[in-house]
Structure formats: C-alpha cells, structure tokens
Motif scaffolding. Sequence first.
Motif, PDB file in Angstrom:
ATOM      1  N   LEU A  14      25.727  -8.524  -2.385  1.00 27.49           N
ATOM      2  CA  LEU A  14      26.779  -9.548  -2.413  1.00 27.49           C
ATOM      3  C   LEU A  14      27.192  -9.963  -1.014  1.00 27.49           C
ATOM      4  CD1 LEU A  14      29.169  -8.470  -5.299  1.00 27.49           C
ATOM      5  CD2 LEU A  14      27.801 -10.544  -5.141  1.00 27.49           C
ATOM      6  N   SER A  15      27.326  -8.963  -0.114  1.00 28.99           N
ATOM      7  CA  SER A  15      27.783  -9.331   1.229  1.00 28.99           C
ATOM      8  C   SER A  15      26.726 -10.153   1.957  1.00 28.99           C
ATOM      9  CB  SER A  15      28.206  -8.106   2.033  1.00 28.99           C
ATOM     10  OG  SER A  15      27.153  -7.192   2.067  1.00 28.99           O
ATOM     11  N   ILE A  16      25.429  -9.850   1.681  1.00 27.98           N
ATOM     12  CA  ILE A  16      24.380 -10.670   2.304  1.00 27.98           C
ATOM     13  C   ILE A  16      24.450 -12.090   1.732  1.00 27.98           C
ATOM     14  CG2 ILE A  16      21.867 -11.030   2.488  1.00 27.98           C
ATOM     15  CD1 ILE A  16      21.619  -7.937   2.517  1.00 27.98           C
ATOM     16  N   TYR A  17      24.634 -12.156   0.389  1.00 29.15           N
ATOM     17  CA  TYR A  17      24.682 -13.469  -0.272  1.00 29.15           C
ATOM     18  C   TYR A  17      25.796 -14.324   0.325  1.00 29.15           C
ATOM     19  CZ  TYR A  17      25.303 -16.922  -3.930  1.00 29.15           C
ATOM     20  OH  TYR A  17      25.440 -18.089  -4.605  1.00 29.15           O
ATOM     21  N   PHE A  18      27.001 -13.721   0.499  1.00 27.01           N
ATOM     22  CA  PHE A  18      28.122 -14.526   0.996  1.00 27.01           C
ATOM     23  C   PHE A  18      28.061 -14.762   2.501  1.00 27.01           C
ATOM     24  CE2 PHE A  18      30.043 -13.323  -3.105  1.00 27.01           C
ATOM     25  CZ  PHE A  18      30.318 -14.608  -3.546  1.00 27.01           C
ATOM     26  N   ALA A  19      27.268 -13.928   3.189  1.00 26.56           N
ATOM     27  CA  ALA A  19      27.203 -14.092   4.647  1.00 26.56           C
ATOM     28  C   ALA A  19      26.222 -15.178   5.061  1.00 26.56           C
ATOM     29  CB  ALA A  19      26.807 -12.776   5.298  1.00 26.56           C
ATOM     30  N   ILE A  20      25.241 -15.472   4.191  1.00 25.20           N
ATOM     31  CA  ILE A  20      24.239 -16.488   4.567  1.00 25.20           C
ATOM     32  C   ILE A  20      24.885 -17.871   4.506  1.00 25.20           C
ATOM     33  CG2 ILE A  20      22.069 -17.599   3.880  1.00 25.20           C
ATOM     34  CD1 ILE A  20      21.169 -14.870   2.838  1.00 25.20           C
ATOM     35  N   PRO A  21      24.897 -18.579   5.635  1.00 22.24           N
ATOM     36  CA  PRO A  21      25.525 -19.899   5.579  1.00 22.24           C
ATOM     37  C   PRO A  21      24.704 -20.848   4.722  1.00 22.24           C
ATOM     38  CG  PRO A  21      24.595 -19.464   7.766  1.00 22.24           C
ATOM     39  CD  PRO A  21      24.327 -18.251   6.936  1.00 22.24           C
ATOM     40  N   GLY A  22      25.375 -21.578   3.892  1.00 29.58           N
ATOM     41  CA  GLY A  22      24.685 -22.556   3.042  1.00 29.58           C
ATOM     42  C   GLY A  22      24.549 -23.847   3.810  1.00 29.58           C
ATOM     43  N   ASP A  32      33.848 -23.439   6.583  1.00 32.44           N
ATOM     44  CA  ASP A  32      34.239 -23.691   7.959  1.00 32.44           C
ATOM     45  C   ASP A  32      34.959 -22.478   8.550  1.00 32.44           C
ATOM     46  OD1 ASP A  32      35.296 -24.536  10.313  1.00 32.44           O
ATOM     47  OD2 ASP A  32      36.188 -26.374   9.513  1.00 32.44           O
ATOM     48  N   PRO A  33      34.320 -21.805   9.519  1.00 30.49           N
ATOM     49  CA  PRO A  33      34.945 -20.595  10.065  1.00 30.49           C
ATOM     50  C   PRO A  33      36.228 -20.889  10.846  1.00 30.49           C
ATOM     51  CG  PRO A  33      32.963 -21.166  11.289  1.00 30.49           C
ATOM     52  CD  PRO A  33      33.039 -22.112  10.136  1.00 30.49           C
ATOM     53  N   LEU A  37      42.076 -20.818  11.624  1.00 30.59           N
ATOM     54  CA  LEU A  37      42.748 -21.230  12.868  1.00 30.59           C
ATOM     55  C   LEU A  37      43.503 -22.543  12.657  1.00 30.59           C
ATOM     56  CD1 LEU A  37      40.037 -20.606  15.614  1.00 30.59           C
ATOM     57  CD2 LEU A  37      42.137 -19.314  15.207  1.00 30.59           C
ATOM     58  N   ARG A  38      42.872 -23.425  11.900  1.00 31.98           N
ATOM     59  CA  ARG A  38      43.470 -24.745  11.681  1.00 31.98           C
ATOM     60  C   ARG A  38      44.729 -24.642  10.821  1.00 31.98           C
ATOM     61  NH1 ARG A  38      38.801 -27.025  11.004  1.00 31.98           N
ATOM     62  NH2 ARG A  38      38.795 -26.933   8.753  1.00 31.98           N
ATOM     63  N   ARG A  70      39.231 -30.212  14.274  1.00 33.21           N
ATOM     64  CA  ARG A  70      39.588 -30.542  15.656  1.00 33.21           C
ATOM     65  C   ARG A  70      38.590 -29.964  16.670  1.00 33.21           C
ATOM     66  NH1 ARG A  70      44.310 -32.040  18.862  1.00 33.21           N
ATOM     67  NH2 ARG A  70      44.516 -30.704  20.684  1.00 33.21           N
ATOM     68  N   HIS A  71      38.002 -28.802  16.349  1.00 36.45           N
ATOM     69  CA  HIS A  71      37.066 -28.184  17.304  1.00 36.45           C
ATOM     70  C   HIS A  71      35.824 -29.044  17.543  1.00 36.45           C
ATOM     71  CE1 HIS A  71      35.768 -26.849  13.331  1.00 36.45           C
ATOM     72  NE2 HIS A  71      34.561 -26.675  13.833  1.00 36.45           N
ATOM     73  N   LEU A  72      35.560 -29.996  16.646  1.00 35.96           N
ATOM     74  CA  LEU A  72      34.402 -30.869  16.852  1.00 35.96           C
ATOM     75  C   LEU A  72      34.765 -32.121  17.654  1.00 35.96           C
ATOM     76  CD1 LEU A  72      32.714 -30.574  13.331  1.00 35.96           C
ATOM     77  CD2 LEU A  72      32.252 -29.265  15.411  1.00 35.96           C
ATOM     78  N   PHE A  73      36.026 -32.203  18.098  1.00 41.80           N
ATOM     79  CA  PHE A  73      36.475 -33.354  18.888  1.00 41.80           C
ATOM     80  C   PHE A  73      36.726 -32.977  20.349  1.00 41.80           C
ATOM     81  CE2 PHE A  73      37.067 -34.623  14.577  1.00 41.80           C
ATOM     82  CZ  PHE A  73      36.948 -36.002  14.561  1.00 41.80           C
ATOM     83  N   VAL A  74      36.479 -31.715  20.693  1.00 42.19           N
ATOM     84  CA  VAL A  74      36.678 -31.284  22.089  1.00 42.19           C
ATOM     85  C   VAL A  74      35.322 -30.966  22.708  1.00 42.19           C
ATOM     86  CG1 VAL A  74      38.970 -30.342  21.551  1.00 42.19           C
ATOM     87  CG2 VAL A  74      36.989 -28.812  21.539  1.00 42.19           C
TER      88      VAL A  74
END
Length: 246
Positions: A14-22, A32-33, A37-38, A70-74
């Motif tokens: 399960l942890s591998i399944y949820f860790a693989i980014p889709g 979105d990691p 923060l947002r 916002r992190h994609l605008f800096v």
Amino acid sequence: MKTRARVSALMVILSIYFAIPGDASPHDQDMDPFRILRHDMVRRQIEEPPGFRDPVQDNRVLSAMRAVPRHLFVNAKDISRAYGDHPLPIGYGQTISQPYIVALMTKMLEVKSEHRVLEVGTGSGYQAAILSALVKQVYTVEIVEPLGKQAADRLKRLGYENIHVKIGDGYFGWEEKAPFDRIIVTCAATLVPSPLLRQLKPGGKMCIPVGGQYTVQYLTTVEKPQEGAITMKKSIPVRFVPLVQQ
Ligand code: SAH
C-alpha cells in the motif's frame, strides 16, 4: 505471526502504491506536495493573521488562494520560500506580491463571476491566476517584455484559459478590450492614470496603490458611480514597485 507478516506485506504494498506519483498536475490538488504549505499560508497569513492585520475571510478569495500553485510562479531557486509571508523577486527588479496583499486587493475588488477585469502589472501572472477562478475574463498588461512572455507561457502551460496577456504600457490600459468592470493595478502610481478611469465601467471599481517610489503609498479604492463624481478611499500603507512609463 503469519498474519502479522501478511499485514506488514500489505502495508508495504500500500505504501508503495500511494508513494508512486500518478499523473500529477499542479491542478491535481491531492497529488500536490505543496498543498499543506498553501493551506497553512492561507490560515496563518490571511484568514487568521497576526493582530495588526485585518483578516480576509471572503470564502471565494480564500479558496482561490488555496488552489493556485504559488510555487510555480516564482523562480526555481526560491521555490522553498514561495509560501512565506513576504514578496519575492521575480527578476528585472520586480516582485511577486506578498500573499496577504494579493488576497486583500482581490477582496477589495469585490469581483463577480460575470466580470471582465483589467490588471496592470502582470509580473509573474500570480494575481491574474487568482482572479481567473473568480471572474469571466482577465486582461493583464506587462511593460517588461520577457516577464510578460514568461507569464503568458506559464499561464498557458497551467491551463488558465481566460487570461489574456499583453505587452505594453499599462498606464494606457487596454483600449480595445475596454470597458472593464474592475481594474487592479499592482504597481504604484503617483496619480490614478486617467486612461484607466475612462476604461472603468460606470458602477465599476479599481484597486490601486497610490504614492511615489520613495514616499508612502496607500492602497486606494476608486469607485465610478453610475452618475456623479468618482470617489477615492485610502486604506493601508503598502510598498509596491513603481508604475513606470516608457
Ligand atoms: N501582479 C504581479 C506582481 C506585480 S509587480 C504578480 O502577481 O506577480 C509589478 C509589475 O508591474 C512588474 O512586473 C512591472 O514590470 C510592471 N509594471 C510597471 N510599470 C508598468 C506599466 N506602466 N505597465 C505595465 N506593467 C508595469
């Protein structure tokens, strides 16, 4: 023992399944990691800010602030500071505004979903992206060509289809697309530019920092009634880069 081993194996799978980014896109909120923060930025800086600031508690504005990455605008080197309580440099001596100021100005504009809005000072495109979710069309003008082009590319890549970027001197607004229901100026003018007053619809509203480069600037709300004189109301002191003229 056997059951425990099976449970641990399942946990690993399960942890591998949820860790693989889709197929994670910036709009895929769950993947979105930076989401935590947002949300933290919105709560601590905007919704329940330190005592000296008025909270912004407009739900539409808050959800737009929670949604735009916002992190994609800096600049890439500043990504870890993207959600901090401050403006950040975006090159060419310009800055992306502090999150609180973006939220406050957006709230002051009192936008409606059918509105067409003009922004002067595209910069990174962040403020335009916030407005994009709240109004019908956003027209934004940037005087520094490489910044305007970069913002236009970024907004296109991120899928903001109702934002139109023009390179030019925003002092003169965007005549061909006028009149506008709302105008937001994200650089400081010594006086409210008269072309912008003309391009504002009767019943419209403008939010603009007014003041010189080295004097106090005040966030100012300009209202153009259906009839009668234009009114201007000063609110908090702010610090913006100047509206330059070619
Ligand atoms: N709204 C931006 C931040 C703006 S910084 C964001 O969300 O990132 C102010 C911007 O106004 C700068 O990019 C600057 O180049 C631009 N600017 C200054 N004078 C201008 C003018 N006369 N017309 C259009 N843009 C102008």
